[in-house]
Structures are given as structure tokens and as C-alpha cells.
Design an enzyme around this catalytic site. Structure first.
Site, PDB file in Angstrom:
ATOM      1  N   GLU A 143     -11.637  -3.873 -52.210  1.00  0.00           N
ATOM      2  CA  GLU A 143     -11.096  -3.505 -50.905  1.00  0.00           C
ATOM      3  C   GLU A 143     -10.231  -2.254 -50.988  1.00  0.00           C
ATOM      4  O   GLU A 143     -10.267  -1.403 -50.099  1.00  0.00           O
ATOM      5  CB  GLU A 143     -10.285  -4.672 -50.328  1.00  0.00           C
ATOM      6  CG  GLU A 143     -11.117  -5.885 -49.960  1.00  0.00           C
ATOM      7  CD  GLU A 143     -12.183  -5.576 -48.922  1.00  0.00           C
ATOM      8  OE1 GLU A 143     -11.959  -4.668 -48.085  1.00  0.00           O
ATOM      9  OE2 GLU A 143     -13.244  -6.220 -48.951  1.00  0.00           O
ATOM     10  N   HIS A 198     -12.357   0.805 -50.753  1.00  0.00           N
ATOM     11  CA  HIS A 198     -12.734   1.141 -49.375  1.00  0.00           C
ATOM     12  C   HIS A 198     -11.629   1.972 -48.722  1.00  0.00           C
ATOM     13  O   HIS A 198     -11.887   3.004 -48.091  1.00  0.00           O
ATOM     14  CB  HIS A 198     -12.951  -0.125 -48.552  1.00  0.00           C
ATOM     15  CG  HIS A 198     -14.211  -0.863 -48.865  1.00  0.00           C
ATOM     16  ND1 HIS A 198     -15.427  -0.229 -49.028  1.00  0.00           N
ATOM     17  CD2 HIS A 198     -14.453  -2.197 -49.009  1.00  0.00           C
ATOM     18  CE1 HIS A 198     -16.356  -1.140 -49.278  1.00  0.00           C
ATOM     19  NE2 HIS A 198     -15.791  -2.337 -49.276  1.00  0.00           N
TER      20      HIS A 198
END
Length: 216
Positions: A22, A25
């Protein structure tokens, strides 16, 4: 090895596999003009900032108790497409950053696996758990990478596919996102693990074993 020992060895690779995915990202989104994740403190290697109570704690514990296997997910990093210069192309880049980070981590854990076997016999007490942790790290990261590149909303692969197909078809993919989890579950029952995820993971693991001359 009992379940407590397996859990102790697995928890670090699992947490970093899903939280750094994550963070990757958010890092890519920030480079492309969207600082939403940065403002929310999500551009960090601190796993606490990415932990989802259900996906990072509850689901892995239940799965481990029931099957001895651990799997989970972290809080998704928010991305504001209005801040991106080329939303479709940039979202594809943001999406691919997650699986790419898992591939890099798989290489990193393969190095840990290799180093464990280079330790002297006097450190066998550390070498064995370190080698097992390296193996678990490789496995977790490759499973996450292969799963996430599948072109099924809301997986990362669907964002990449949305960039490659005409805009009208991309909009239809977006509309499927609410049903994506049910599609994934159905495909798992129909053999997604046996025929896609497991063979791909095994193949890439075999390549890493050859590259690093790992014992198997």
C-alpha cells in the site's frame, strides 16, 4: 514446528508484504502529482499506519487458527485522480507499484533465505528460523503479486487493464468493482488458486531458487 512458532516466523513477512504494498501505491501517486497519501501519513514504512483491523489482524488470525495459513490485506491508500495529469495512465502506474513492491520484497526475502544458509554452524539456532522466514516472505509476496495483477476489480490488474482498453470498457470495469470480491471468491472455488495463482507462484519461486542457488 508448532503453530505458535510458525506464527512468530510468519508475522513479520506478512505485515511488511501487505503494508509496503500500500505504501508503494501512495509513493507512486505522490510522484505523479497526488499528495493525498502523503498528507494522511501513508508514505511511511511504519506498518501501524497501514494496518486494517479486519484485513491485517482479524482475518489472518482466523485463517491461521482454522487452516494454519495466513493471509490478509492493509488499508487501501486513497488516490485522488483529479490531481493526476493523465488519470488513466497514471492510475495504471499507481496500481502496478503495489505488485512491483511485492516482487522486490520477494527478492529481498530470497537474499535473507540465502544468507541464512551461509551462517556458520554455531549460529544454526538463528539460521533455521531466518531461512524459514525468508521462505515465508518469498511465498507471501509472490502470492500477493500474482493475485493483485489479475484483471479483476478492485485488484490492481483491473487498473492496468482500464488503461489498456477503450474508455467505455474501462467505465464498465469500474462499475464491476462492487461485485469484485464475489467474483474473486467464485473464481477461487472454480480453481483460480490451483490453475493460476499456485502455478505462477511456484514458477517464480523456482526462478528465485535458481538465481540465488537456494537449497530446496
Amino acid at each position: 514446528m508448532n503453530k505458535i512458532q510458525l506464527l512468530a516466523i510468519s508475522i513479520i513477512p506478512l505485515i511488511f508484504a501487505i503494508t509496503l504494498h500500500e505504501a508503494a501505491h501512495g509513493w507512486m501517486a505522490n510522484r505523479l502529482g497526488d499528495s493525498t497519501a502523503k498528507m494522511l501519513g501513508r508514505l511511511t514504512l511504519n506498518p501501524i499506519r497501514h494496518i486494517d483491523p479486519v484485513g491485517t489482524i482479524l482475518v489472518p488470525m482466523v485463517m491461521f487458527a482454522l487452516s494454519g495459513f495466513i493471509f490478509g490485506w492493509a488499508k487501501p491508500v486513497p488516490v485522488n485522480t483529479r490531481n493526476l495529469k493523465n488519470p488513466r495512465k497514471d492510475m495504471a502506474a499507481v496500481a502496478i507499484a503495489g505488485p512491483a513492491s511485492n516482487l522486490l520484497m520477494a527478492f529481498g526475502w530470497a537474499i535473507v533465505w540465502k544468507l541464512a544458509y551461509l551462517l556458520p554452524e554455531s549460529l544454526v539456532w538463528a539460521a533455521v528460523p531466518l531461512a524459514l522466514m525468508g521462505q515465508v516472505g518469498v511465498l507471501f509476496n509472490l502470492i500477493l503479486m500474482v493475485l493483485n495483477i489479475l484483471p479483476i476489480p478492485p485488484l490492481d490488474g483491473s487498473r492496468i487493464l482500464a488503461w489498456l482498453v477503450p474508455p467505455r470498457l474501462a467505465m464498465q470495469l469500474d462499475r464491476m468493482e462492487g461485485y469484485g470480491i464475489f467474483i474473486i471468491i467464485a473464481l477461487l472455488f472454480l480453481g483460480l488458486w490451483q490453475y493460476v495463482i499456485y502455478p505462477a507462484t511456484t514458477f517464480i519461486t523456482g526462478l528465485l531458487i535458481q538465481i540465488f542457488a537456494l537449497p530446496h
